[in-house]
Design a protein around this motif. Structure first.
Motif, short mmCIF file in Angstrom:
data_model
loop_
_atom_site.label_atom_id
_atom_site.label_comp_id
_atom_site.label_asym_id
_atom_site.label_seq_id
_atom_site.Cartn_x
_atom_site.Cartn_y
_atom_site.Cartn_z
N ALA A 1 5.25 17.53 -3.45
CA ALA A 1 5.65 17.94 -4.80
C ALA A 1 4.51 17.74 -5.79
O ALA A 1 4.23 18.61 -6.62
CB ALA A 1 6.88 17.15 -5.25
N VAL A 2 3.84 16.59 -5.70
CA VAL A 2 2.73 16.30 -6.61
C VAL A 2 1.56 17.23 -6.31
O VAL A 2 0.87 17.70 -7.21
CB VAL A 2 2.31 14.83 -6.50
N ARG A 3 1.34 17.52 -5.04
CA ARG A 3 0.25 18.43 -4.66
C ARG A 3 0.50 19.83 -5.24
O ARG A 3 -0.41 20.47 -5.74
CB ARG A 3 0.14 18.49 -3.14
N ASP A 4 1.74 20.28 -5.18
CA ASP A 4 2.06 21.59 -5.76
C ASP A 4 1.76 21.61 -7.26
O ASP A 4 1.28 22.60 -7.79
CB ASP A 4 3.53 21.93 -5.51
N VAL B 1 -11.84 15.09 -9.29
CA VAL B 1 -10.70 14.19 -9.20
C VAL B 1 -9.48 14.93 -8.66
O VAL B 1 -8.74 14.41 -7.83
CB VAL B 1 -10.40 13.57 -10.58
N THR B 2 -9.28 16.15 -9.12
CA THR B 2 -8.17 16.97 -8.62
C THR B 2 -8.27 17.13 -7.11
O THR B 2 -7.28 17.00 -6.38
CB THR B 2 -8.17 18.35 -9.29
N GLU B 3 -9.46 17.40 -6.63
CA GLU B 3 -9.66 17.62 -5.20
C GLU B 3 -9.34 16.35 -4.40
O GLU B 3 -8.75 16.41 -3.32
CB GLU B 3 -11.10 18.07 -4.95
N LYS B 4 -9.73 15.19 -4.93
CA LYS B 4 -9.43 13.93 -4.24
C LYS B 4 -7.92 13.70 -4.19
O LYS B 4 -7.38 13.26 -3.16
CB LYS B 4 -10.10 12.76 -4.95
N LEU B 5 -7.26 13.97 -5.30
CA LEU B 5 -5.82 13.71 -5.37
C LEU B 5 -5.03 14.62 -4.44
O LEU B 5 -4.00 14.22 -3.89
CB LEU B 5 -5.33 13.88 -6.80
N ILE B 6 -5.49 15.85 -4.27
CA ILE B 6 -4.79 16.79 -3.40
C ILE B 6 -4.65 16.23 -1.99
O ILE B 6 -3.63 16.40 -1.32
CB ILE B 6 -5.52 18.15 -3.38
N ALA B 7 -5.68 15.53 -1.53
CA ALA B 7 -5.66 14.99 -0.17
C ALA B 7 -4.73 13.79 -0.06
O ALA B 7 -4.37 13.39 1.05
CB ALA B 7 -7.07 14.60 0.24
N LEU B 8 -4.30 13.21 -1.18
CA LEU B 8 -3.52 11.97 -1.15
C LEU B 8 -2.08 12.16 -1.61
O LEU B 8 -1.23 11.35 -1.29
CB LEU B 8 -4.18 10.92 -2.06
N GLN C 1 -3.79 4.76 -1.97
CA GLN C 1 -2.64 4.69 -1.06
C GLN C 1 -1.35 4.38 -1.80
O GLN C 1 -0.30 4.25 -1.17
CB GLN C 1 -2.90 3.62 0.00
N SER C 2 -1.43 4.24 -3.12
CA SER C 2 -0.23 3.96 -3.91
C SER C 2 0.35 5.27 -4.45
O SER C 2 -0.26 5.91 -5.32
CB SER C 2 -0.57 3.03 -5.08
N PRO C 3 1.52 5.69 -3.98
CA PRO C 3 2.12 6.93 -4.50
C PRO C 3 2.31 6.91 -6.01
O PRO C 3 2.16 7.94 -6.67
CB PRO C 3 3.46 7.00 -3.76
N ALA C 4 2.63 5.73 -6.56
CA ALA C 4 2.87 5.65 -8.01
C ALA C 4 1.59 5.92 -8.79
O ALA C 4 1.60 6.62 -9.80
CB ALA C 4 3.43 4.26 -8.36
N VAL C 5 0.47 5.36 -8.33
CA VAL C 5 -0.80 5.56 -9.03
C VAL C 5 -1.25 7.01 -8.87
O VAL C 5 -1.69 7.66 -9.83
CB VAL C 5 -1.87 4.59 -8.50
N VAL C 6 -1.15 7.55 -7.65
CA VAL C 6 -1.57 8.93 -7.40
C VAL C 6 -0.75 9.90 -8.26
O VAL C 6 -1.29 10.84 -8.86
CB VAL C 6 -1.44 9.27 -5.90
#
Length: 385
Positions: free
Chosen positions: A205-208, A194-201, A176-181
């Protein structure tokens, strides 16, 4: 007299031992440590001289003055001449002394660092997380027990050897921390899971960045295509536009039975006509060139024929017809058929013929076009329709 002994003058040593003023002793300590470090880097020390130098360092580490110990820690923080027991002693000192050693001393072992991570303060965890190299075991310890800031620094450190388990733990604890994600997302290498987990969070811009820089499994494509909320935030169709081999991408999705009418309708609405053409060719079992000719046939029969052959739902045909006609109109105008302009015109058409578009897909288009240049006009059109 060797260059090393010349630099370690009797006056410096006497000043270090006998001076009552802490500042004076700290200045002498700094000078001695610099001389030792230079000689060590020049590889001019004999074994006997190395032993003598280390005895001096042990004396400095035991000095009662914090300034003296800090001079030692800062000057020799990256030196392998520092005895391990001295480095451990400094690492257990106050932060001003411990942090430089924790951040760079090569003589501290993984066991030393893990012990400090497990029981140390957040500041010490952060120092260890930013070391020039962080081993896999130390990285896992920080992921398990580190404070949020330490995990963020660890994630930002591309010289940290992070296992998939450590990355997953970091996401579980601080997803839930944008900085960590964000720090995790911008690592040079990420495992697929890990990529798949991050996409959901991640943010848009980071998702792109994740979608463009890291591989995504077809299974993820399936998951991302399900649900209006996910469709509004993670767009599989946009990924298709970045694929160098669109035919292979479409074939992969078809093998997993993802090419349904709703997905293809969204592809047309997003301006991804190449994706739509290849998908129709696969579904209809016809070469891409023939599919292209039938889709862009100016008459009323070409698109209808391949649409029926593809087995898509009859109720969606009018929406597809509208989309292809809008695309053709934009092409014939000779203007800029940018995705943004195309999407705006497409939404206007869909709003005027909203009965042809399923509610979920209409919601998807509204969400995707929330930032359209003429959004106010579109909303007014929607309310009037």
């Amino acid at each position: 007299m060797t260059p090393f002994r010349a630099r370690l003058s009797e006056s410096d040593i006497r000043r270090l031992i006998k001076a009552d003023d802490d500042d004076d002793r700290a200045a002498a300590a700094h000078k001695l440590c610099r001389a030792i470090d230079k000689a060590d880097h020049a590889e001019t020390l004999t074994d006997e001289e190395r032993e003598a130098a280390q005895k001096i360092l042990r004396v400095l580490a035991a000095d009662a003055a914090e300034l003296v110990r800090r001079a030692l820690a800062v000057t020799l923080k990256s030196s392998d001449l520092l005895p391990r027991e001295v480095a451990r002693k400094l690492a257990a000192d106050v932060d001003s002394i411990a942090l430089p050693v924790l951040a760079g001393s090569p003589v501290l072992t993984d066991a030393d660092l893990i012990e400090i991570v497990r029981g140390g303060s957040g500041a010490r965890q952060i120092a260890i997380a930013g070391r020039p190299f962080v081993s896999r075991d130390v990285g896992e310890a920080i992921a398990d027990d580190g404070v949020e800031a330490a995990v963020r620094v660890l994630a930002s450190n591309d010289n940290a050897d992070l296992s998939e388990a450590a990355l997953g733990k970091a996401i579980d604890r601080f997803g839930q921390s944008p900085a960590v994600v964000t720090a995790l997302a911008y690592r040079k290498v990420l495992p697929l899971a890990v990529t798949e987990k991050l996409i959901a969070l991640a943010s848009d811009a980071v998702r792109d960045h994740l979608i463009s820089q890291h591989a995504i499994a077809p299974e993820t494509a399936i998951r991302l295509a399900v649900g209006t909320r996910e469709r509004a935030t993670v767009d599989l169709i946009d990924q298709a536009g970045r694929e160098p081999d669109i035919a292979a991408f479409v074939a992969n999705l078809h093998a997993r039975k993802v090419l349904n009418g709703s997905l293809l309708l969204r592809a047309v609405a997003r301006g991804q006509m190449s994706f739509f053409e290849h998908a129709m060719a696969v579904l209809a079992g016809t070469p891409h060139q023939r599919a292209w000719l039938m889709i862009h046939d100016g008459g009323p029969l070409g698109l209808k024929a391949i649409y029926d052959r593809a087995g898509l739902p009859p109720r969606l045909y009018a929406a597809f017809r509208s989309g292809v006609d809008t695309w053709r109109a934009l092409q014939s105008e000779g203007g800029d058929p940018s995705p943004e302009r195309f999407q705006q015109r497409m939404l206007e058409r869909f709003l005027s013929e909203r009965s042809t578009v399923p509610r979920d897909d209409l919601g998807y288009l509204l969400d995707r076009l929330d930032q359209a240049p003429d959004r106010a006009g579109l909303v007014q059109a929607a309310n009037a329709a």
